[in-house]
Design a protein around this motif. Sequence first.
Motif, short mmCIF file in Angstrom:
data_model
loop_
_atom_site.label_atom_id
_atom_site.label_comp_id
_atom_site.label_asym_id
_atom_site.label_seq_id
_atom_site.Cartn_x
_atom_site.Cartn_y
_atom_site.Cartn_z
N ARG A 1 32.47 70.98 18.40
CA ARG A 1 31.04 71.27 18.40
C ARG A 1 30.67 71.73 16.98
N VAL A 2 29.71 71.06 16.39
CA VAL A 2 29.17 71.48 15.10
C VAL A 2 27.74 71.95 15.32
N THR A 3 27.50 73.22 15.08
CA THR A 3 26.16 73.77 15.20
C THR A 3 25.56 73.83 13.81
N ALA A 4 24.43 73.15 13.64
CA ALA A 4 23.77 73.06 12.34
C ALA A 4 22.49 73.88 12.34
N VAL A 5 22.36 74.74 11.36
CA VAL A 5 21.11 75.48 11.12
C VAL A 5 20.71 75.17 9.69
N GLY A 6 19.76 74.24 9.52
CA GLY A 6 19.46 73.74 8.19
C GLY A 6 20.68 73.07 7.61
N VAL B 1 31.22 63.92 7.28
CA VAL B 1 30.53 64.27 8.52
C VAL B 1 29.37 65.21 8.22
N ALA B 2 29.59 66.18 7.34
CA ALA B 2 28.54 67.12 6.98
C ALA B 2 27.34 66.41 6.36
N ARG B 3 27.61 65.44 5.50
CA ARG B 3 26.50 64.69 4.89
C ARG B 3 25.71 63.92 5.95
N SER B 4 26.42 63.34 6.89
CA SER B 4 25.74 62.59 7.95
C SER B 4 24.91 63.52 8.85
N VAL B 5 25.43 64.72 9.10
CA VAL B 5 24.69 65.70 9.90
C VAL B 5 23.36 66.03 9.23
N VAL B 6 23.39 66.30 7.95
CA VAL B 6 22.17 66.66 7.23
C VAL B 6 21.17 65.50 7.24
N ARG B 7 21.65 64.28 7.05
CA ARG B 7 20.76 63.12 7.08
C ARG B 7 20.16 62.92 8.46
N TYR B 8 20.96 63.14 9.48
CA TYR B 8 20.50 63.00 10.86
C TYR B 8 19.40 64.02 11.15
N LEU B 9 19.63 65.27 10.78
CA LEU B 9 18.61 66.30 10.99
C LEU B 9 17.32 65.95 10.28
N GLY B 10 17.43 65.46 9.06
CA GLY B 10 16.23 65.09 8.31
C GLY B 10 15.46 63.97 8.96
N HIS B 11 16.18 63.00 9.52
CA HIS B 11 15.52 61.88 10.19
C HIS B 11 14.66 62.34 11.35
N PHE B 12 15.17 63.27 12.15
CA PHE B 12 14.43 63.75 13.32
C PHE B 12 13.57 64.98 13.01
N ARG B 13 13.59 65.45 11.77
CA ARG B 13 12.83 66.63 11.35
C ARG B 13 13.27 67.86 12.14
N LEU B 14 14.57 68.00 12.27
CA LEU B 14 15.16 69.13 12.97
C LEU B 14 15.67 70.17 11.99
N VAL B 15 15.56 71.43 12.36
CA VAL B 15 16.18 72.52 11.62
C VAL B 15 17.52 72.88 12.27
N PHE B 16 17.56 72.75 13.60
CA PHE B 16 18.74 73.12 14.38
C PHE B 16 19.23 71.91 15.17
N LEU C 1 19.98 81.60 11.98
CA LEU C 1 18.70 81.39 12.66
C LEU C 1 17.69 82.47 12.27
N ALA C 2 18.14 83.71 12.17
CA ALA C 2 17.23 84.78 11.74
C ALA C 2 16.71 84.50 10.33
N ASP C 3 17.57 84.03 9.45
CA ASP C 3 17.13 83.67 8.10
C ASP C 3 16.05 82.59 8.14
N GLU C 4 16.27 81.58 8.98
CA GLU C 4 15.29 80.50 9.09
C GLU C 4 13.94 81.02 9.59
N LEU C 5 13.98 81.89 10.58
CA LEU C 5 12.75 82.38 11.19
C LEU C 5 11.98 83.30 10.26
N LEU C 6 12.67 83.91 9.30
CA LEU C 6 12.01 84.78 8.33
C LEU C 6 11.73 84.09 7.01
N ARG C 7 11.95 82.79 6.98
CA ARG C 7 11.80 82.02 5.75
C ARG C 7 10.37 81.95 5.27
#
Length: 322
Positions: free
Chosen positions: A220-225, A258-273, A312-318
């Motif tokens: 399981r890879v949990t991505a936050v940004g 894998v990390a690069r693909s995760v970031v590209r995937y998140l960007g495609h769907f406009r996801l932070v998490f 997640l706290a960092d993201e919410l206070l961004r």
Amino acid sequence: MTHRRRRPVLVLTNPCDVTADVVLRILAHRRATVVRLDPGTDLHTGASLTASFRTGDQRGTLRTRSRTLDLTEVGAVWVRRASPYEGPVDLDGQERRFAASQTVWGAGGILASLPGAHYVNHPWANRAAEHKPAQLSAAQRFGFAVPDTLITNDPQEARDFVARRPTGAVYKPVWNTPYSVDGEPRAVWVREVGSQEITDAVRACPHMFQARVPKAFDVRVTAVGDRLFGVRIDSPDLDWRRRQDLMTCTPIAVPEPVARSVVRYLGHFRLVFGAFDFAVTSDGGWSFLECNPNGQWAWQPPGTTDGIAHALADELLRGPDA
């Protein structure tokens, strides 16, 4: 970490969400202003939501039992696990369905349209990213290895696909639709399937069949940004979710490709998490299985859970999006 602005954080979730509580404790320690709302129930039990729109101006107010929030001041919205919009319990039949629908499109629309607010994740981005066919299409486009997959309501296509998989095949639902037997809720787990098991009942709806990955373990890879938290999962079950008390979890590094693909995937769907699941073979190959844009994460080892919560706290206070 220095935060540019300490605007209020709006958390949309149910009152029993213990995963959200982990982050809310961190936000409280950082003296952030947090308003928690379960719109599917709170708006029928005393809370009120108002929005006004004029040329060049948009305003709104949320009133709960303990707070009044100017919606133009919200810096971030955390879309967690809010209750379904089911309408007031004192209404029946058509009236309740009408009220529930109006709440979805009215309150849901207001809360998804706060000017400049930073969403984790935006509810419409979540919805777009939940479709399994869209996930698989994006995964192969952005460099993940993807198991051979067939989604069909044609029984013969399904039989032929399953029969041709040298490592076997599995069935998994395309959506976790609530299901019960004799009134008892049942989960539909991923399971192995043989071509002889596939009947004409497949015609009723699309079914998802996938080549069985000869995995050594799951990840399981949990991505936050751009911050990634990897956990290796060893389980005796094909679907580790089935008996989580039997699995063991240990932190694992995420390979750079894998990390690069995760970031590209998140960007495609406009996801932070995003919560990504992989099957890893004995030769180190990582196969993409799915990404839950609002997956649970507090079951992971304490150090990983703590890291995700602080990210997640960092993201919410961004602060607000540009």
